[in-house]
Write an enzyme that holds these catalytic residues in place. Structure first.
Site, PDB file in Angstrom:
ATOM      1  N   ASP A  13       1.288  18.659  43.634  1.00 37.14           N
ATOM      2  CA  ASP A  13       0.038  18.039  44.098  1.00 37.14           C
ATOM      3  C   ASP A  13       0.292  16.790  44.938  1.00 37.14           C
ATOM      4  O   ASP A  13      -0.535  15.876  44.965  1.00 37.14           O
ATOM      5  CB  ASP A  13      -0.884  17.672  42.918  1.00 37.14           C
ATOM      6  CG  ASP A  13      -1.131  18.844  42.015  1.00 37.14           C
ATOM      7  OD1 ASP A  13      -1.359  19.940  42.542  1.00 37.14           O
ATOM      8  OD2 ASP A  13      -1.075  18.670  40.786  1.00 37.14           O
ATOM      9  N   LYS A  16       1.218  18.363  49.938  1.00 41.38           N
ATOM     10  CA  LYS A  16       2.130  19.064  50.854  1.00 41.38           C
ATOM     11  C   LYS A  16       1.371  19.835  51.928  1.00 41.38           C
ATOM     12  O   LYS A  16       1.836  19.940  53.058  1.00 41.38           O
ATOM     13  CB  LYS A  16       3.014  20.040  50.065  1.00 41.38           C
ATOM     14  CG  LYS A  16       3.967  19.339  49.116  1.00 41.38           C
ATOM     15  CD  LYS A  16       4.820  20.317  48.349  1.00 41.38           C
ATOM     16  CE  LYS A  16       4.069  21.104  47.303  1.00 41.38           C
ATOM     17  NZ  LYS A  16       3.540  20.336  46.169  1.00 41.38           N
ATOM     18  N   GLY A  40      -1.726  25.160  44.712  1.00 46.44           N
ATOM     19  CA  GLY A  40      -3.015  24.993  45.365  1.00 46.44           C
ATOM     20  C   GLY A  40      -2.846  24.046  46.522  1.00 46.44           C
ATOM     21  O   GLY A  40      -2.512  22.888  46.327  1.00 46.44           O
ATOM     22  N   HIS A  41      -2.996  24.556  47.729  1.00 49.41           N
ATOM     23  CA  HIS A  41      -2.846  23.710  48.912  1.00 49.41           C
ATOM     24  C   HIS A  41      -4.203  23.533  49.579  1.00 49.41           C
ATOM     25  O   HIS A  41      -4.869  24.509  49.891  1.00 49.41           O
ATOM     26  CB  HIS A  41      -1.878  24.352  49.915  1.00 49.41           C
ATOM     27  CG  HIS A  41      -0.470  24.421  49.402  1.00 49.41           C
ATOM     28  ND1 HIS A  41       0.490  25.198  49.973  1.00 49.41           N
ATOM     29  CD2 HIS A  41       0.120  23.796  48.364  1.00 49.41           C
ATOM     30  CE1 HIS A  41       1.627  25.047  49.311  1.00 49.41           C
ATOM     31  NE2 HIS A  41       1.418  24.207  48.326  1.00 49.41           N
ATOM     32  N   GLN A 223       4.610  23.479  43.993  1.00 53.93           N
ATOM     33  CA  GLN A 223       4.868  22.552  42.863  1.00 53.93           C
ATOM     34  C   GLN A 223       5.759  21.402  43.359  1.00 53.93           C
ATOM     35  O   GLN A 223       5.709  21.066  44.523  1.00 53.93           O
ATOM     36  CB  GLN A 223       5.487  23.280  41.664  1.00 53.93           C
ATOM     37  CG  GLN A 223       4.555  24.275  40.992  1.00 53.93           C
ATOM     38  CD  GLN A 223       4.543  25.630  41.656  1.00 53.93           C
ATOM     39  OE1 GLN A 223       5.587  26.170  41.960  1.00 53.93           O
ATOM     40  NE2 GLN A 223       3.381  26.185  41.879  1.00 53.93           N
ATOM     41  N   THR A 306      -6.802  24.682  38.638  1.00 50.95           N
ATOM     42  CA  THR A 306      -7.432  24.748  37.308  1.00 50.95           C
ATOM     43  C   THR A 306      -8.612  23.788  37.152  1.00 50.95           C
ATOM     44  O   THR A 306      -9.347  23.884  36.176  1.00 50.95           O
ATOM     45  CB  THR A 306      -6.404  24.377  36.218  1.00 50.95           C
ATOM     46  OG1 THR A 306      -5.907  23.068  36.513  1.00 50.95           O
ATOM     47  CG2 THR A 306      -5.256  25.369  36.180  1.00 50.95           C
ATOM     48  N   LEU A 337      -1.902   6.891  50.868  1.00 52.87           N
ATOM     49  CA  LEU A 337      -1.736   5.436  50.871  1.00 52.87           C
ATOM     50  C   LEU A 337      -3.100   4.745  50.797  1.00 52.87           C
ATOM     51  O   LEU A 337      -3.250   3.680  50.194  1.00 52.87           O
ATOM     52  CB  LEU A 337      -0.998   4.996  52.151  1.00 52.87           C
ATOM     53  CG  LEU A 337      -0.624   3.527  52.180  1.00 52.87           C
ATOM     54  CD1 LEU A 337       0.542   3.249  51.234  1.00 52.87           C
ATOM     55  CD2 LEU A 337      -0.268   3.055  53.583  1.00 52.87           C
ATOM     56  N   GLY A 420      -5.688   9.355  54.863  1.00 50.78           N
ATOM     57  CA  GLY A 420      -7.010   9.940  54.613  1.00 50.78           C
ATOM     58  C   GLY A 420      -6.881  11.450  54.625  1.00 50.78           C
ATOM     59  O   GLY A 420      -5.830  11.982  54.984  1.00 50.78           O
TER      60      GLY A 420
HETATM   61  P1  IMP Z   1       2.906  27.424  35.341  1.00 54.19           P
HETATM   62  O1  IMP Z   1       3.579  27.256  36.672  1.00 54.19           O
HETATM   63  O2  IMP Z   1       1.514  27.952  35.458  1.00 54.19           O
HETATM   64  O3  IMP Z   1       3.768  28.185  34.383  1.00 54.19           O
HETATM   65  O4  IMP Z   1       2.764  25.953  34.694  1.00 54.19           O
HETATM   66  C1  IMP Z   1       3.888  25.187  34.272  1.00 54.19           C
HETATM   67  C2  IMP Z   1       3.652  23.704  34.532  1.00 54.19           C
HETATM   68  O5  IMP Z   1       3.642  23.472  35.929  1.00 54.19           O
HETATM   69  C3  IMP Z   1       2.315  23.166  34.012  1.00 54.19           C
HETATM   70  O6  IMP Z   1       2.484  21.819  33.609  1.00 54.19           O
HETATM   71  C4  IMP Z   1       1.420  23.205  35.242  1.00 54.19           C
HETATM   72  O7  IMP Z   1       0.373  22.268  35.154  1.00 54.19           O
HETATM   73  C5  IMP Z   1       2.420  22.835  36.312  1.00 54.19           C
HETATM   74  N1  IMP Z   1       2.062  23.361  37.632  1.00 54.19           N
HETATM   75  C6  IMP Z   1       2.178  24.632  38.074  1.00 54.19           C
HETATM   76  N2  IMP Z   1       1.796  24.735  39.352  1.00 54.19           N
HETATM   77  C7  IMP Z   1       1.455  23.499  39.739  1.00 54.19           C
HETATM   78  C8  IMP Z   1       1.004  22.957  40.989  1.00 54.19           C
HETATM   79  O8  IMP Z   1       0.872  23.628  42.010  1.00 54.19           O
HETATM   80  N3  IMP Z   1       0.755  21.622  41.000  1.00 54.19           N
HETATM   81  C9  IMP Z   1       0.964  20.836  39.908  1.00 54.19           C
HETATM   82  N4  IMP Z   1       1.381  21.301  38.733  1.00 54.19           N
HETATM   83  C10 IMP Z   1       1.628  22.621  38.648  1.00 54.19           C
END
Ligand code: IMP
Length: 430
Positions: A13, A16, A40-41, A223, A306, A337, A420
């Site tokens: 998050d 990117k 999620g982008h 991630q 989520t 920033l 921004g």
């Molecule tokens: P999983 O990838 O769904 O198995 O989740 C494993 C961990 O990675 C959990 O703490 C999720 O919240 C975190 N996670 C997975 N995908 C993302 C992402 O795109 N952004 C931030 N955290 C993520």
């Protein structure tokens, strides 16, 4: 450089999507190499906001060919929803523009059910997964019983899928979770197979040919470094290689590509995390609300996948320095920033303390951070709104001092700063 690898330097998050969007304007290919629809982008173009979970965000640029690499796990249902959304917005996702590796693995409803049941069985010690079936799909891959996209083309696909659901039902039964009827799963996935077919390719071959032809590739990490299966805060991690070298494996690029690669680390000006696991610089109460936002704006700190509120805290310079090393990052893109504007002081974690000793590197990586206490340096904040700034010189002195301190801790320069959510709200230091 012909291969630009964009990775998150924190717990995901980092923003990117914004940075990929900026680089994608000059690229020919945009490729994802890890994860699935747990990512999620968000990309904002004028009044349009695109939230993509699977398709690389570079697809928004008309010249781009988008690749979903062999390192990914793909839920076809999410993929088709995104394809429909993009089509409706007038963005082509024809087979020529969207290429899927034959070796990427399929996510099925059985993987999703297992993910949720396993999380429930962990009780308080849960990982806080996204529930998208990511872990179980990579488990099947490692156990050599997974279903790959190429398998959807084989005559025995339905039989294999049926057996996969029956196998998953055994575990679901043991966990006391409802079992799945294999018949509708097979029916849906047979329909999916027909739609996937024209997109399935040897994407490694295509990317190699592209590099040889002098084209440029943007590899989009999903991630972040601290969620990497090897280098993250294990076991509170995702199940894939989220770091820059993962792009070579997850796209089938090989070491020759490494010679023409550059790693760009995306780092938020503060720290966030969703799900469980260590977070030494976490803050709470009013300050947390101030950094997180109330949730009324799309850029507030609530999960794109989520909707969960993200945990927030001060920037962790120890973990940033670690991320630079593990990825081989050569420059940083700092996001958000603008969120720090108006804070009187900013804390920056420059080291950890344990048993009276200071650490700037961790003896056993970041898995167990409980013995460490963050050591903060306090920097003055700035009052000015930076959202209209477009040059380095135009940034407030205190903001520049903060970014310079980040540079000295990380050991690599800050090249881009986003101020921004809009596409053009970026300062390019070069
Ligand atoms: P999983 O990838 O769904 O198995 O989740 C494993 C961990 O990675 C959990 O703490 C999720 O919240 C975190 N996670 C997975 N995908 C993302 C992402 O795109 N952004 C931030 N955290 C993520």
């Amino acid at each position: 450089m012909p291969l630009q690898v964009i990775v998150g330097a924190q717990w995901g998050d980092e923003g990117k999507g914004r940075i990929v969007d900026w680089f994608a304007a000059q690229a020919d290919f945009s490729a994802r190499f890890n994860g699935g629809d747990n990512a999620g982008h968000t990309v904002t173009v004028g009044s349009r906001i695109f939230k993509l979970h699977l398709i690389p965000s570079g697809i928004i640029h008309p010249q781009i060919v988008a690749i979903l690499g062999n390192g990914m796990v793909i839920n076809p249902s999410t993929l088709f929803d995104e394809m429909d959304l993009l089509n409706q917005a007038g963005i082509s996702v024809s087979p020529e523009r969207l290429r899927l590796s034959y070796a990427a693995h399929l996510i099925t409803p059985a993987h999703q059910a297992l993910d949720k049941a396993l999380e429930a069985s962990r009780g308080k010690g849960n990982i806080g997964t996204t529930g998208r079936g990511i872990g179980p799909a990579y488990t099947d891959k490692a156990a050599r019983r997974g279903l790959r996209l190429a398998d959807t083309l084989a005559p025995n696909f339905c039989e294999r899928l049926h057996n996969h659901v029956v196998d998953a039902n055994r575990i679901l039964g043991m966990l006391g979770a409802p079992e799945l009827d294999p018949a509708p799963v097979c029916e849906h996935y047979q329909e999916y197979a027909a739609r996937l077919k024209p997109h399935i390719a040897d994407t490694s071959l295509e990317l190699h040919a592209a590099l040889q032809a002098g084209k440029t590739i943007l590899a989009e990490g999903a991630q972040g470094t601290l969620l990497d299966i090897d280098f993250g805060t294990y076991p509170f991690v995702t199940s894939s290689s989220t770091t820059a070298p993962g792009a070579l494996i997850g796209l089938g690029l090989g070491l020759v590509a490494a010679e023409v690669a550059r790693g760009i680390g995306v780092v938020k000006a503060f720290q966030t995390r969703v799900g469980s696991g260590p977070f030494p610089t976490e803050v709470f109460d009013d300050l947390a609300l101030r950094l997180r936002g109330t949730g009324e704006h799309p850029w507030d700190e609530y999960g794109t996948t989520t909707g969960r509120p993200r945990r927030v805290g001060w920037l962790d310079g120890v973990l940033l320095r670690y991320a630079v090393r593990i990825n081989g990052i050569s420059e940083l893109a700092v996001t958000k920033l603008d969120i720090l504007s108006g804070l009187e002081n900013i804390q920056l974690c420059t080291a950890y303390r344990c048993d009276g000793k200071l650490f700037t590197d961790l003896p056993f990586g970041p898995a167990d951070l409980s013995p460490y206490e963050p050591v903060y340096e306090q920097l003055p904040g700035w009052k000015e709104n930076v959202s209209a700034v477009r040059t380095w010189a135009g940034l407030p002195l205190a903001a520049k001092a903060y970014l310079e301190r980040m540079t000295s801790l990380a050991g690599v320069p800050v090249r881009l700063v986003s101020v921004g959510p809009e596409r053009e709200q970026i300062v390019n230091r070069q």
